[in-house]
Motif scaffolding. Sequence first.
Motif, mmCIF file in Angstrom:
data_model
loop_
_atom_site.group_PDB
_atom_site.id
_atom_site.type_symbol
_atom_site.label_atom_id
_atom_site.label_comp_id
_atom_site.label_asym_id
_atom_site.label_seq_id
_atom_site.Cartn_x
_atom_site.Cartn_y
_atom_site.Cartn_z
ATOM 1 N N LEU A 1 0.763 -1.618 0.007
ATOM 2 C CA LEU A 1 -0.444 -0.034 0.138
ATOM 3 C C LEU A 1 0.784 1.053 -0.073
ATOM 4 O O LEU A 1 1.976 1.128 1.016
ATOM 5 C CB LEU A 1 -1.355 0.054 1.524
ATOM 6 N N PHE B 1 -7.783 2.005 -0.838
ATOM 7 C CA PHE B 1 -8.290 1.770 0.171
ATOM 8 C C PHE B 1 -8.364 3.168 1.274
ATOM 9 O O PHE B 1 -7.539 4.052 1.219
ATOM 10 C CB PHE B 1 -7.649 0.925 1.086
ATOM 11 N N PHE C 1 -9.732 -0.202 7.603
ATOM 12 C CA PHE C 1 -9.792 -0.106 6.173
ATOM 13 C C PHE C 1 -11.551 -0.368 6.231
ATOM 14 O O PHE C 1 -11.883 -0.795 6.212
ATOM 15 C CB PHE C 1 -8.712 -0.864 5.737
ATOM 16 N N GLY C 2 -11.524 0.579 4.550
ATOM 17 C CA GLY C 2 -12.373 0.435 4.146
ATOM 18 C C GLY C 2 -12.387 -1.166 3.061
ATOM 19 O O GLY C 2 -11.397 -1.081 2.883
ATOM 20 N N SER C 3 -13.349 -1.233 2.696
ATOM 21 C CA SER C 3 -13.594 -2.630 2.132
ATOM 22 C C SER C 3 -12.326 -2.536 0.067
ATOM 23 O O SER C 3 -12.651 -3.500 -0.482
ATOM 24 C CB SER C 3 -14.891 -2.832 1.284
ATOM 25 N N GLY C 4 -12.399 -1.451 0.346
ATOM 26 C CA GLY C 4 -12.023 -0.948 -1.145
ATOM 27 C C GLY C 4 -12.420 -0.908 -1.935
ATOM 28 O O GLY C 4 -13.675 -1.107 -2.414
ATOM 29 N N GLN D 1 -4.031 -9.966 4.111
ATOM 30 C CA GLN D 1 -4.481 -9.573 3.369
ATOM 31 C C GLN D 1 -5.398 -10.648 2.074
ATOM 32 O O GLN D 1 -3.818 -11.684 1.497
ATOM 33 C CB GLN D 1 -4.651 -8.259 1.967
ATOM 34 N N LYS E 1 -9.697 -8.392 -0.778
ATOM 35 C CA LYS E 1 -9.727 -7.598 0.703
ATOM 36 C C LYS E 1 -9.123 -7.170 1.079
ATOM 37 O O LYS E 1 -7.636 -6.249 0.746
ATOM 38 C CB LYS E 1 -9.712 -8.724 1.333
ATOM 39 N N PRO E 2 -9.316 -6.001 2.340
ATOM 40 C CA PRO E 2 -8.401 -5.204 2.991
ATOM 41 C C PRO E 2 -7.501 -5.922 3.640
ATOM 42 O O PRO E 2 -7.926 -6.647 3.889
ATOM 43 C CB PRO E 2 -9.826 -4.082 3.148
ATOM 44 N N PRO E 3 -6.580 -5.067 3.521
ATOM 45 C CA PRO E 3 -5.804 -5.626 5.189
ATOM 46 C C PRO E 3 -6.251 -5.920 6.351
ATOM 47 O O PRO E 3 -6.992 -5.444 6.367
ATOM 48 C CB PRO E 3 -4.425 -5.130 5.119
ATOM 49 N N LEU F 1 -1.404 -12.296 1.025
ATOM 50 C CA LEU F 1 -0.536 -11.583 1.070
ATOM 51 C C LEU F 1 -0.177 -10.874 2.252
ATOM 52 O O LEU F 1 -1.566 -10.638 3.506
ATOM 53 C CB LEU F 1 -1.048 -10.084 0.089
#
Lengths: 115, 115
Positions: free
Chosen positions: A44, A90, A105-108, B37, B41-43, B88
């Motif tokens: 990220l 994100f 975090f949001g789901s992206g 991750q 999906k978000p981390p 990841l």
Amino acid sequence: AQSVTQPDIHITVSEGASLELRCNYSYGATPYLFWYVQSPGQGLQLLLKYFSGDTLVQGIKGFEAEFKRSQSSFNLRKPSVHWSDAAEYFCAVGATMDSSYKLIFGSGTRLLVRP
Amino acid sequence: DTEVTQTPKHLVMGMTNKKSLKCEQHMGHRAMYWYKQKAKKPPELMFVYSYEKLSINESVPSRFSPECPNSSLLNLHLHALQPEDSALYLCASSQVVLPMIVTQYFGPGTRLLVL
């Protein structure tokens, strides 16, 4: 409880068009807000952050975001999208926990760019 | 320099293997993080070390064992993993300025496949 919502799973824009990615947060205190970008298989990268002060923050790669407390939002914008902006984005809020803190975090939102 | 390095980039292991992931930063940060991750999906936060002491363990199974041998290094020891642990694995670091929340800087990640 703290949470972050990114309502758009996918967004497709044409190269050169403007972009807005939505982010809504739920947090009791003053939020510390972040936008990160992730290219496929990569880590990220921080685009920008809001801690306090001016509600319009500038970031890298021509991105900006506006913090609106009344709407609990921190939307990311870019006036002209480039093909290289295609990635996962994100939004995150920082939350303190005991002797440390965590990012929620949001789901992206996956951004696709049409040539 | 805002670089966090992670090795290896890719790792394939069997369910009976023991392996380790390594993370390094030279920014003088005293907080380091492990995230997991899954695809699309978000981390998800796994562990936080603050001043080389484990401060947050997000109920991670014991087959994951973190270690922070010094302020620049963070390891994640893996043993008897399951195929669902394939993901990841991201490392991050930050300053410690509690109660303020500061920026986390992420490494490129290790792509783990458990067979």
